[in-house]
Design a protein around this motif. Structure first.
Motif, short mmCIF file in Angstrom:
data_model
loop_
_atom_site.label_atom_id
_atom_site.label_comp_id
_atom_site.label_asym_id
_atom_site.label_seq_id
_atom_site.Cartn_x
_atom_site.Cartn_y
_atom_site.Cartn_z
N PRO A 290 44.35 36.12 41.28
CA PRO A 290 44.91 37.44 41.90
C PRO A 290 43.95 38.44 41.55
O PRO A 290 44.00 39.58 42.21
CB PRO A 290 46.18 37.58 41.15
N SER A 291 43.02 38.23 40.56
CA SER A 291 42.21 39.33 40.26
C SER A 291 40.96 39.55 41.24
O SER A 291 40.27 40.50 40.91
CB SER A 291 41.41 39.23 38.85
N TYR A 292 40.74 38.59 41.99
CA TYR A 292 39.50 38.74 43.05
C TYR A 292 40.00 39.52 44.25
O TYR A 292 40.69 39.14 45.20
CB TYR A 292 39.21 37.20 43.72
N THR A 293 39.66 40.80 44.06
CA THR A 293 39.77 41.72 45.08
C THR A 293 38.47 42.15 45.63
O THR A 293 37.58 42.39 44.83
CB THR A 293 40.59 43.02 44.62
N GLN A 294 38.49 42.59 46.83
CA GLN A 294 36.91 43.11 47.40
C GLN A 294 37.22 44.52 47.54
O GLN A 294 38.01 45.05 48.30
CB GLN A 294 37.04 42.40 48.68
N ASP B 250 41.75 52.53 38.41
CA ASP B 250 40.91 52.93 37.12
C ASP B 250 40.74 51.90 36.45
O ASP B 250 39.76 51.57 35.84
CB ASP B 250 41.56 54.02 36.37
N TYR B 251 41.62 50.95 36.21
CA TYR B 251 41.36 49.87 35.15
C TYR B 251 41.40 48.49 35.74
O TYR B 251 40.86 47.55 35.13
CB TYR B 251 42.74 49.83 34.34
N VAL B 252 41.88 48.17 37.08
CA VAL B 252 41.73 46.87 37.53
C VAL B 252 40.90 46.89 38.84
O VAL B 252 41.01 46.09 39.86
CB VAL B 252 42.97 46.16 37.95
N GLY B 253 39.95 47.93 39.03
CA GLY B 253 39.10 48.19 40.08
C GLY B 253 37.76 47.68 40.08
O GLY B 253 37.53 46.27 39.81
N MET B 254 36.68 48.31 40.42
CA MET B 254 35.37 47.73 40.74
C MET B 254 34.89 47.54 39.17
O MET B 254 33.93 46.58 39.38
CB MET B 254 34.51 49.02 41.11
N SER B 255 35.17 47.88 38.32
CA SER B 255 34.71 47.56 37.05
C SER B 255 35.63 47.45 36.11
O SER B 255 36.58 48.53 35.57
CB SER B 255 33.59 48.82 36.63
N ARG B 256 35.70 46.43 35.16
CA ARG B 256 37.04 46.14 34.49
C ARG B 256 36.55 45.76 32.77
O ARG B 256 35.38 45.18 32.54
CB ARG B 256 37.56 45.03 34.65
N ASN B 257 37.45 46.19 32.04
CA ASN B 257 37.01 45.51 30.73
C ASN B 257 38.37 45.33 29.69
O ASN B 257 39.43 45.73 30.43
CB ASN B 257 36.14 46.68 29.89
#
Lengths: 645, 249
Positions: A261-265, A520-527
């Protein structure tokens, strides 16, 4: 623990699909008439599947949420469709398309599926041309091609910037032909609100009639879902307003595993956000990167002046511009894959070089192409896109460069399916963007149309038939069966619960807040820290939603607020699973970029030893979902660090 | 910007319907017309009132779902756009804007600004396709098509099926919609095989469903968001006449 059986056929990769077809079960024409198939969704995958099932002689019922099957969101795909035809004699082959797709997906897709996709790609073009799809042509009468990201060949077939529209209308034509013949029954303005299970198999659906508000029951021997992706979890995306994940989410809750599910384009070239009233984002096709060059000012002072309106982009000389994609990735330049291009844009904007009033934009410039080819040639290639840009932004891209910024566009994740496109629920098949197969961690441009149509025209007619070959003695199921009764009751109770909350805030209020957390948190850049925060914020928001949402109107009527509420309620659950999956995957692969895992130059770092698998999540009522791994093996491709330098 | 909206409200197909007035304020000039309606609906939800129902989906001008008759014109005052691509900068601050659904016998109102356009699907089902089954197609390059014909066919194929042509026409004729498909198919070698049957069947269906005739006012072309030319209607008429001539032989 359920073992994930991918059911990949025996034999060398180039013969697997043939081997499958040689040995699969078939149903004779008399028995086909006794077997019913439900297809949910009429985009490329759903419409092509339903039409093909009808041609074979099965009884088909097909449903769409729109007022007409022709309006499914595949219609909005712009740039093109890949196929390994090698009409350009530039070195393309089935293997090379397969290779590019696996590499583009950052080695996170199932080899055998991708090879089949590449193999079938050529037949799709033949089929579409035979249907009267007016692809672009050369003066000699043959088909024209262009290039897309992640490839060194020109294999993309296109119809101006309206390729999805033309292919969908082709499939819609085929569907209309079957409706006219009586093999397919069409139900529009219906939304699937649950899947009906009988003895552990998918045997029907509960639909809400969006005109009367009534719940309807339909039964069949098998259910095919082609219900699209879940990009609207982010609120702002390039998806259509009604695109949603509800059908997929209901199937997940009935036992279909949800994969990656985390694979978003995040697509690099969209028109930037301009206000908080905004309802959606508009894509500017990747094909524009054939001729457009992406840049930002080299000096921060210039970027600042441009943001303040004191300077114009056209004031900057060549030396004052940073063509950062060409600089960082000389081999692929402006045609790097989407994930790479998006991150590079974000990097420049975060570093203070962004343009536009918000500083969250980069330029896509056609100056050189117009000088080289002339304005007319550019107009022929991209006229409708330039017009669309001008209408929205009120600025002329022939004169000043376009401003673009990344936006949510596509979801590679989706319901887990085996080689036959069957989910972990027997009798439930999933096609197109709704499934997870083929694109790994990042989809290449012009591959979504290819996959949707391959699934619908050329895979499902075989694999669904194989499934039905064992069901010829299975009688039709009455929708009075207790399973239908029970499922419909659950759906009705949920709708009543929603409408009775009568809280303070609208559905959109919650959707926008969810979208902001996701972006903001699960977008292009995550930590790690942000993802943990996101999970807790989404949980709180979900609780608030169920106490405080306000839905006016009646259940038994047209009620778009009620429709949206059901979808947002599901996004509020799916969003958490997306964050959870992103948290669990401690590597950077494709569209999933974890800040902890990058090179000093900011390139993604994969962890093949620990993460070369599909993460398939199983729903557990009242508990945390359980993750199952499908390990990926690469026998026909050497796994390397993905480089476009 | 501030606007007064005069919007058609109709509870259902049998309701008589009426105009109601609403005020919206602080609207950005860059907002789309549909985003302005979103803002209005948020206001209505806040006041426990029923939002205005309208059809919309892709919001980028290609799905053909939106169908608003704005200030007496399908899709409003801007040229070559659908309502979702119409921006508020095309209106005057303080203006009163009238919003109605498509008005045509063949497109009955469902609720408020939503209409039923399934008649268009029925016309396509009557023959707006090439009867080729999956898997039986020859190689795509085996039949060359001149660029001119391919481009012209594309012009017809660009129709989004929104129904603006019908809404614009004083006879509520679907001629431009039907012609766009007949013309696309007739121009391509793949579509020529069934050209005659297609023209006859689609036109018969259009008449049966209650659309009016074409009286050459060209309002459809003027309002078509995809700028489809009425020359396709001329081609449809030729196809139809040829078909009739043949079937009378």
């Amino acid at each position: 623990m359920t073992k994930l059986e991918s059911k990949i056929p025996e034999g060398p990769i180039a013969e697997k699909w043939k081997n499958y077809r040689d040995k699969q079960g078939l149903v004779n024409p008399t028995n086909k008439r006794k077997l019913d198939i439900i297809v949910v969704g009429t985009g490329l995958a759903g419409a092509s599947a339903a039409a093909s099932f009808g041609e074979l002689g099965f009884n088909v019922k097909v449903f769409c949420i729109q007022d007409s099957p022709r309006r499914a969101h595949s219609i909005a795909a712009q740039g093109g469709i890949n196929a390994a035809k090698n009409y350009q004699n530039d070195g393309d082959s089935v293997y090379r398309l397969f290779y590019d797709t696996v590499k583009g997906g950052d080695y996170r897709a199932r080899e055998a599926n991708v090879y089949r996709l590449a193999e079938l790609s050529t037949e799709i073009i033949d089929q579409a041309v035979a249907q009267g799809v007016p692809f672009a042509r050369e003066y000699g009468g043959t088909l024209d091609n262009r290039s897309f990201g992640g490839a060194l060949v020109s294999r993309t077939f296109y119809a101006k910037g309206q390729t999805g529209q033309q292919l969908l209308l082709g499939a819609y034509g085929a569907l209309s032909k079957e409706i006219n013949r009586g093999s397919v029954e069409m139900y529009s303005r219906r939304e699937m609100l649950d899947l009906v299970m009988v003895d552990g198999s998918a045997r029907g659906v509960i639909m809400r009639n969006l005109v009367t508000g009534e719940l309807e029951r339909y039964s069949a021997h098998t259910v095919v879902m082609a219900t699209g992706g879940y990009g609207n979890a982010y609120f702002l995306s390039t998806n259509a307003m009604n695109s949603n994940a509800t059908a997929a989410w209901k199937a997940y809750k009935k036992g279909a595993f949800f994969a990656n599910p985390s694979y978003t384009q995040i697509h690099p070239t969209c028109i930037p956000v301009h206000g908080d009233y905004q309802s959606k984002l508009t894509l500017m096709s990747e094909s524009l990167r054939n001729d457009g060059r992406i840049w930002v000012p080299k000096k921060k002072e210039d970027a600042e002046k441009i943001r303040k309106g004191e300077k114009k982009p056209t004031d900057l000389s060549e030396e004052e511009r940073d063509y950062y994609l060409e600089r960082r990735y000389p081999a692929f330049g402006n045609l790097v894959p989407r994930d790479v291009a998006s991150r590079a844009a974000k990097e420049r904007c975060d570093a203070g070089y962004g343009v536009g009033p918000t500083g969250l934009a980069v330029y896509l410039d056609f100056k050189d192409a117009i000088e080289r080819l002339g304005r007319d040639a550019i107009e022929t290639r991209y006229g409708n896109l330039f017009q669309m840009y001008k209408k929205i932004v009120d600025d002329d891209p022939y004169e000043t460069p376009m401003m673009i910024y990344p936006a949510v566009h596509y979801t590679m994740g989706g319901l887990w399916v085996d080689y036959e496109l069957q989910s972990t629920i027997p009798g439930l098949f999933v096609a197109g963007e709704a499934n997870f197969s083929d694109h790994g961690a990042n989809r290449l441009g012009a591959s979504a149309l290819m996959q949707g149509l391959a699934d619908g025209y050329f895979v499902l007619p075989y694999t669904v038939q194989n499934f039905l070959a064992d069901k010829i003695n299975e009688p039709r199921l009455s929708t009075d069966a207790p399973e239908f009764e029970q499922t419909e009751k659950g759906v009705r109770e949920r709708l009543e619960k929603l409408i009775n909350i009568q809280g303070e805030h609208s559905v959109d209020h919650f959707h926008k807040r969810l979208g902001k957390i996701m972006w903001d948190y699960v977008g292009m850049s995550r930590n790690k820290e942000n993802l943990e925060e996101a999970i807790s914020m989404i949980r709180d928001l979900r609780e608030e939603f169920w106490k405080d949402v306000r839905i006016p109107g009646d259940i038994h009527d047209v009620n778009s607020e009620l429709e949206k509420a059901g979808r947002v309620a599901d996004f509020l659950e799916l969003g958490e699973l997306m964050a959870k999956d992103a948290l669990e995957r401690e590597e950077s692969s494709g569209g999933h970029f974890r800040e902890e895992y990058q090179t000093p130059e900011g390139e993604a770092v994969r962890d093949d030893e620990n993460y070369m698998h599909v993460s398939a999540w199983e729903y557990k009522e009242g508990e945390q979902p359980q993750m199952h791994k499908e390990h990926l093996e690469y026998k026909d491709i050497e796994v390397k660090t993905r480089s476009y330098k | 910007m501030n606007f007064t909206l005069k919007i058609w409200r109709q509870d259902g197909p049998k309701d008589k319907g009426r105009f109601e007035k609403y005020k919206v304020s602080d609207i950005s000039a860059d907002a789309s017309f549909l985003e302005m309606l979103d803002i209005l609906n948020e206001q209505l939800v806040d006041k426990f009132q029923t939002p205005v129902e309208f059809d919309h989906d892709c919001r980028e001008g290609i799905c053909g779902t939106c169908s608003l008759y704005i200030n007496g014109r399908p899709h409003g005052p801007d040229e070559a756009v659908t309502a979702c691509q119409l921006h508020m900068r095309h209106f005057k601050d303080g203006e009163t804007i009238t919003v109605e659904p498509w008005r045509a016998t063949a497109f009955p109102v469902i609720k408020d600004l939503m209409v039923d356009r399934s008649a268009f699907d029925k016309i396509i089902q009557a023959g707006g396709y090439v009867s080729v089954n999956t898997g039986s197609a020859p190689d795509a390059n085996s039949i060359p098509v001149t660029k001119k014909d391919a481009d012209l066919a594309f012009e017809g194929a660009a129709c989004i099926g929104c129904g603006a042509c019908v809404a614009a026409c004083k006879n509520a004729s679907a001629s431009l919609f039907v012609a766009a498909k007949i013309s696309q198919m007739a121009l391509l070698p793949q579509g020529k095989v069934e050209a005659k049957e297609r023209a006859e069947a689609m036109i018969a269906k259009m008449d049966e469903l209650g659309f009016g005739n074409c009286s050459n006012t060209y309002a459809c072309e003027a309002e078509c968001p995809k700028e489809i030319s009425v020359s396709h209607i001329a081609r449809m008429n030729r196809e139809f006449l040829n078909a009739k001539k043949d079937s009378e032989k």
